[in-house]
Design an enzyme around this catalytic site. Structure first.
Site, PDB file in Angstrom:
ATOM      1  N   CYS A 282      19.647 -59.729 -44.525  1.00  0.00           N
ATOM      2  CA  CYS A 282      19.159 -61.340 -43.204  1.00  0.00           C
ATOM      3  C   CYS A 282      19.188 -60.232 -41.741  1.00  0.00           C
ATOM      4  O   CYS A 282      18.911 -60.914 -41.268  1.00  0.00           O
ATOM      5  CB  CYS A 282      19.907 -62.309 -43.825  1.00  0.00           C
ATOM      6  SG  CYS A 282      22.000 -61.544 -43.181  1.00  0.00           S
ATOM      7  N   GLU A 384       9.402 -65.432 -42.065  1.00  0.00           N
ATOM      8  CA  GLU A 384      10.412 -64.476 -42.636  1.00  0.00           C
ATOM      9  C   GLU A 384      10.015 -63.432 -43.433  1.00  0.00           C
ATOM     10  O   GLU A 384      10.014 -64.230 -45.051  1.00  0.00           O
ATOM     11  CB  GLU A 384      11.792 -65.533 -42.869  1.00  0.00           C
ATOM     12  CG  GLU A 384      12.891 -64.014 -43.544  1.00  0.00           C
ATOM     13  CD  GLU A 384      14.318 -64.735 -43.789  1.00  0.00           C
ATOM     14  OE1 GLU A 384      14.459 -65.728 -44.365  1.00  0.00           O
ATOM     15  OE2 GLU A 384      15.400 -63.643 -43.065  1.00  0.00           O
TER      16      GLU A 384
HETATM   17  P1  NAD Z   1      17.591 -69.196 -51.465  1.00  0.00           P
HETATM   18  O1  NAD Z   1      17.529 -70.069 -50.724  1.00  0.00           O
HETATM   19  O2  NAD Z   1      16.102 -68.763 -52.336  1.00  0.00           O
HETATM   20  O3  NAD Z   1      18.565 -69.301 -52.733  1.00  0.00           O
HETATM   21  C1  NAD Z   1      19.697 -69.581 -52.454  1.00  0.00           C
HETATM   22  C2  NAD Z   1      20.795 -70.052 -53.256  1.00  0.00           C
HETATM   23  O4  NAD Z   1      20.426 -71.241 -52.659  1.00  0.00           O
HETATM   24  C3  NAD Z   1      20.462 -69.246 -54.593  1.00  0.00           C
HETATM   25  O5  NAD Z   1      21.798 -69.787 -55.418  1.00  0.00           O
HETATM   26  C4  NAD Z   1      19.553 -70.522 -55.241  1.00  0.00           C
HETATM   27  O6  NAD Z   1      19.728 -70.738 -56.525  1.00  0.00           O
HETATM   28  C5  NAD Z   1      19.188 -71.794 -54.375  1.00  0.00           C
HETATM   29  N1  NAD Z   1      18.321 -72.367 -54.565  1.00  0.00           N
HETATM   30  C6  NAD Z   1      17.152 -71.825 -54.223  1.00  0.00           C
HETATM   31  N2  NAD Z   1      16.725 -73.486 -54.397  1.00  0.00           N
HETATM   32  C7  NAD Z   1      17.403 -74.759 -53.980  1.00  0.00           C
HETATM   33  C8  NAD Z   1      17.033 -75.358 -54.147  1.00  0.00           C
HETATM   34  N3  NAD Z   1      15.745 -75.712 -53.612  1.00  0.00           N
HETATM   35  N4  NAD Z   1      17.623 -76.200 -53.590  1.00  0.00           N
HETATM   36  C9  NAD Z   1      19.085 -76.330 -53.791  1.00  0.00           C
HETATM   37  N5  NAD Z   1      19.550 -74.647 -54.409  1.00  0.00           N
HETATM   38  C10 NAD Z   1      17.888 -73.936 -54.408  1.00  0.00           C
HETATM   39  O7  NAD Z   1      17.688 -67.840 -51.280  1.00  0.00           O
HETATM   40  P2  NAD Z   1      17.238 -66.310 -52.024  1.00  0.00           P
HETATM   41  O8  NAD Z   1      16.125 -65.953 -52.410  1.00  0.00           O
HETATM   42  O9  NAD Z   1      18.633 -65.984 -52.774  1.00  0.00           O
HETATM   43  O10 NAD Z   1      17.776 -65.409 -50.716  1.00  0.00           O
HETATM   44  C11 NAD Z   1      16.830 -64.814 -48.832  1.00  0.00           C
HETATM   45  C12 NAD Z   1      17.577 -65.564 -48.386  1.00  0.00           C
HETATM   46  O11 NAD Z   1      18.864 -65.547 -47.960  1.00  0.00           O
HETATM   47  C13 NAD Z   1      16.270 -65.145 -46.925  1.00  0.00           C
HETATM   48  O12 NAD Z   1      16.330 -66.099 -46.370  1.00  0.00           O
HETATM   49  C14 NAD Z   1      17.815 -64.539 -45.812  1.00  0.00           C
HETATM   50  O13 NAD Z   1      17.304 -64.329 -45.280  1.00  0.00           O
HETATM   51  C15 NAD Z   1      18.900 -65.640 -46.426  1.00  0.00           C
HETATM   52  N6  NAD Z   1      19.866 -64.740 -46.445  1.00  0.00           N
HETATM   53  C16 NAD Z   1      20.835 -65.462 -45.016  1.00  0.00           C
HETATM   54  C17 NAD Z   1      21.704 -64.889 -44.791  1.00  0.00           C
HETATM   55  C18 NAD Z   1      22.836 -64.849 -43.667  1.00  0.00           C
HETATM   56  O14 NAD Z   1      24.096 -64.861 -43.283  1.00  0.00           O
HETATM   57  N7  NAD Z   1      22.118 -65.894 -42.386  1.00  0.00           N
HETATM   58  C19 NAD Z   1      22.581 -63.525 -45.403  1.00  0.00           C
HETATM   59  C20 NAD Z   1      22.175 -63.267 -46.185  1.00  0.00           C
HETATM   60  C21 NAD Z   1      20.229 -63.692 -47.525  1.00  0.00           C
END
Ligand code: NAD
Length: 499
Positions: A282, A384
Site C-alpha cells: 500500500c 490502484e
Molecule cells: P481486500 O479489501 O480485498 O480484502 C481485505 C479484507 O477484507 C480481507 O480479509 C477480505 O476477506 C475482506 N473482504 C474482501 N472483500 C470484502 C467484502 N466485499 N466485504 C467484506 N469483507 C471483504 O484487500 P486485499 O486485496 O486483501 O489487499 C490489498 C488492498 O489492501 C490494497 O488496496 C492495498 O492498498 C490495501 N492495503 C492498505 C494498507 C494501508 O495501510 N492503507 C495496507 C495494506 C494493504
C-alpha cells in the site's frame, strides 16, 4: 490429502468439519497448496462468546504482566522468523528476505506494546477544588477485532493485536483467505508466550464472517486494512452499529523528482519502491512525477535498462528481486490494465506481460512494467493497479506536481526527491497526504509513531499502531473524588464549580 486451514479458538487450533472450503494457492507454482475453511456467522458469534469471557480476567491482569507476555512473544518471533517468513512466501509469493523484513517491521509494533504500562498511566489533577482530585484512567474495551489484507499477512495483523492485547482487550483476527496460514503460527506463539486461552482467536472466512463481526454487539472496535471500497463499507456498517472503526484503504503514491535531485538515489528508490514485493504494497510508489522534460527524459533513459532486466522468480531463487502476484485473477487484472494504458495512449516503455519463469510456467508471474506519458484521465493513473507497474506522469513544474497529487482521491504516502531544503519544507507543510518521505520513497513510520493515510486511504479518526492505538483500544474514565470526607458544604443545587 489437501491440508485444511481452520481456526484458532480457546488456545488451540480447531479442526471443524463441514462448511465451505476455498483453495489457497502457491503463487509461484500456480498450484493449490491447501484449502481454507470459511467460517459461518454462528461460529464467529461462538468465538465472541469465548473472547468475552476471557476478556474479563485479561483486562484485570496488571499491565506489566500483560507486557511480559508481549516480551516473550517478541523473543519467540525472533526465534521463529525464518519459519514465519517461509510461510508468508509460500502463500504470498514474496521473496524470503522481503518476508523477513515484514516480520521485522511487525516486531516493531510488538516492541512498542511491551512499553504500554507507561502509556496506560492516565492523568491526575490534584486539588481541582478543596479536597477534590480528578483523574482519568484508560480502560480496555473488551472484545475487539481485526480484518486484514493478503499483502502483509503477518505484519498488518501485528499492527493491531499486540497493542490491543497489551491494552487489556481480547482480540479476534479475520485474516485474508488468500494467505491465511501464517496467522495460526502467530496464534501458537502467543500461547507459548503465556497468553491465556481465549484472549486471541483466529477466525478464517470471507464477507460472511466480516459482516458477523460488524453486527455482533459484543465487539466494541474494529480495525481494518484493505482496499478502499471495502474499507468504506466496513467503516459505514461498523459505525452504524455503534462501534469504533479505523479502516485503512488503498493508495496511489506519487514520487516527485525535482530537477536538483540526486538521480542515482532516485533510480534506486524507484526500483525498490515500485517493484519490491511485485508492487503489492500500500506504500509502493506507483506514480513517478518528474518535474521538467529534461528530468523525465533522463529518468526514462536510466530506468528502462534496469526495469528490463529486473530478476523475477520464486522465493526459492536467491537472485529474484520480486516474486509472482497473489492470484491468477490479479495477474489478469494487471495485464488488462496494462493494455488499457496502451489503448488510452500511454507509452509502454517496458512491457512485463507474458513472462515465463523456467520450471514455474504456471506461476502467477508478470515482469516489471514501466509507462511514460501517463495522464490523469487514464485508468492506469486513476486505479490502484497493485502490481509491478510504474506510471510516469510528466509535469512542467513543482506547482503542477502538487496539484496532481491533491486531485487524487487517495492520500496514503508520497515522496519528494530534492536537494532543496526550502522545497522540501514547503512540501511537508502543504501536501495533503498522511505520510510524507523526503528523499525516502516508502515513509512507513517506525513502530513508535502511528501509520495512516488521509482522504480515501483512511476512514475513521485514529491511525494504526504507535501512540494513536492506545486511544483507539482504550476508553477513558474520569473520576472526581473528595477526600477526606466529612466536609459539610450543604446541599448545592447550582451546577458544581470550583468556587
Ligand atoms: P481486500 O479489501 O480485498 O480484502 C481485505 C479484507 O477484507 C480481507 O480479509 C477480505 O476477506 C475482506 N473482504 C474482501 N472483500 C470484502 C467484502 N466485499 N466485504 C467484506 N469483507 C471483504 O484487500 P486485499 O486485496 O486483501 O489487499 C490489498 C488492498 O489492501 C490494497 O488496496 C492495498 O492498498 C490495501 N492495503 C492498505 C494498507 C494501508 O495501510 N492503507 C495496507 C495494506 C494493504
Amino acid at each position: 490429502m489437501t491440508n485444511i486451514i481452520g481456526n484458532h479458538v480457546g488456545g488451540s487450533r480447531v479442526s471443524q468439519t463441514g462448511g465451505t472450503l476455498q483453495d489457497v494457492f502457491n503463487p509461484s507454482t500456480g498450484e493449490v497448496s491447501a484449502q481454507v475453511r470459511l467460517s459461518s456467522s454462528k461460529e464467529l458469534d461462538d468465538v465472541v462468546q469465548v473472547a468475552s469471557e476471557a476478556a474479563v480476567a485479561w483486562g484485570a491482569t496488571p499491565p506489566a504482566k500483560r507486557a511480559q507476555v508481549m516480551y516473550r512473544f517478541k523473543r519467540l518471533l525472533e526465534d521463529n522468523a525464518d519459519k514465519i517468513a517461509s510461510s508468508i512466501s509460500s502463500e504470498h509469493g514474496k521473496t524470503h528476505d522481503d518476508a523477513l523484513g515484514e516480520v521485522a517491521r511487525g516486531m516493531e509494533a510488538v516492541e512498542f506494546s511491551c512499553g504500554i504500562p507507561h502509556l496506560l498511566k492516565g492523568t491526575f489533577s490534584e486539588q481541582v477544588a478543596t479536597s477534590i482530585d480528578v483523574y482519568s484512567i484508560p480502560q480496555s474495551l473488551g472484545v475487539v477485532a481485526g480484518i486484514t489484507p493478503f499483502n502483509f499477512p503477518a505484519m498488518v495483523p501485528m499492527w493491531m493485536f499486540p497493542n490491543a492485547l497489551a491494552c487489556g482487550n481480547a482480540f479476534i483476527l479475520k485474516p485474508s483467505e488468500r494467505d491465511p496460514s501464517v496467522t495460526l503460527i502467530l496464534a501458537d506463539l502467543l500461547k507459548e508466550a503465556g497468553l491465556p486461552d481465549g484472549v486471541f482467536s483466529v477466525v478464517q472466512g470471507d464477507k460472511v464472517v466480516v459482516d458477523a463481526i460488524l453486527d455482533n454487539p459484543e465487539i466494541k472496535a474494529v480495525s481494518f486494512v484493505g482496499s478502499t471500497p471495502v474499507a468504506e463499507y466496513i467503516y459505514t456498517r461498523g459505525a452504524a452499529n455503534g462501534k469504533r472503526v479505523q479502516a485503512l484503504g488503498g493508495a496511489k503514491n506519487h514520487m516527485i523528482i525535482m530537477p536538483d535531485a540526486d538521480m542515482d538515489q532516485v533510480v534506486d528508490a524507484l526500483m525498490g519502491a515500485g517493484y519490491g514485493s511485485a508492487g503489492e504494497r500500500c506504500m509502493a510508489i506507483s506514480v513517478p512525477v518528474p518535474v521538467g522534460e529534461k528530468v523525465a527524459d533522463e529518468l526514462m533513459d536510466r530506468m528502462v535498462p534496469l526495469v528490463e532486466k529486473l530478476p523475477v522468480g520464486p522465493p526459492s531463487d536467491p537472485n529474484a528481486a520480486m516474486g509472482p502476484v497473489i492470484t491468477k485473477q490479479s495477474l489478469e487484472r494487471i495485464t488488462s490494465l496494462l493494455q488499457s494504458g496502451v489503448d488510452q495512449g500511454a507509452k509502454l516503455m517496458v512491457d512485463g506481460r507474458g513472462l515465463k519463469v523456467p520450471r514455474h510456467e504456471k506461476g502467477f508471474f508478470i515482469g516489471a512494467s514501466l509507462f511514460d506519458q501517463v495522464t490523469p484521465e487514464m485508468d492506469i493513473y486513476k486505479e490502484e493497479i497493485f502490481g509491478p507497474v510504474l506510471s510516469t506522469v510528466r509535469v512542467a513544474d513543482y506547482e503542477a506536481a502538487i496539484k496532481l497529487i491533491h486531485n487524487n482521491q487517495y492520500a496514503n504516502g508520497v515522496a519528494i526527491f530534492t536537494r532543496d531544503g526550502d522545497a522540501a519544507r514547503d512540501f511537508v507543510n502543504r501536501i495533503q497526504v498522511g505520510m510524507v518521505g523526503i528523499n525516502v520513497p516508502i515513509p512507513v513510520p517506525v513502530g513508535y509513531h502511528s501509520f495512516g493515510g488521509w482522504k480515501k486511504s483512511l476512514f475513521g479518526s485514529h491511525h494504526i499502531y504507535g501512540p494513536d492505538t492506545i486511544h483507539f483500544y482504550t476508553r477513558l474514565k474520569a473520576v472526581t473524588s473528595r477526600w477526606p470526607t466529612g466536609i459539610k458544604a450543604g446541599a448545592q443545587f447550582n451546577f458544581p464549580t470550583m468556587s
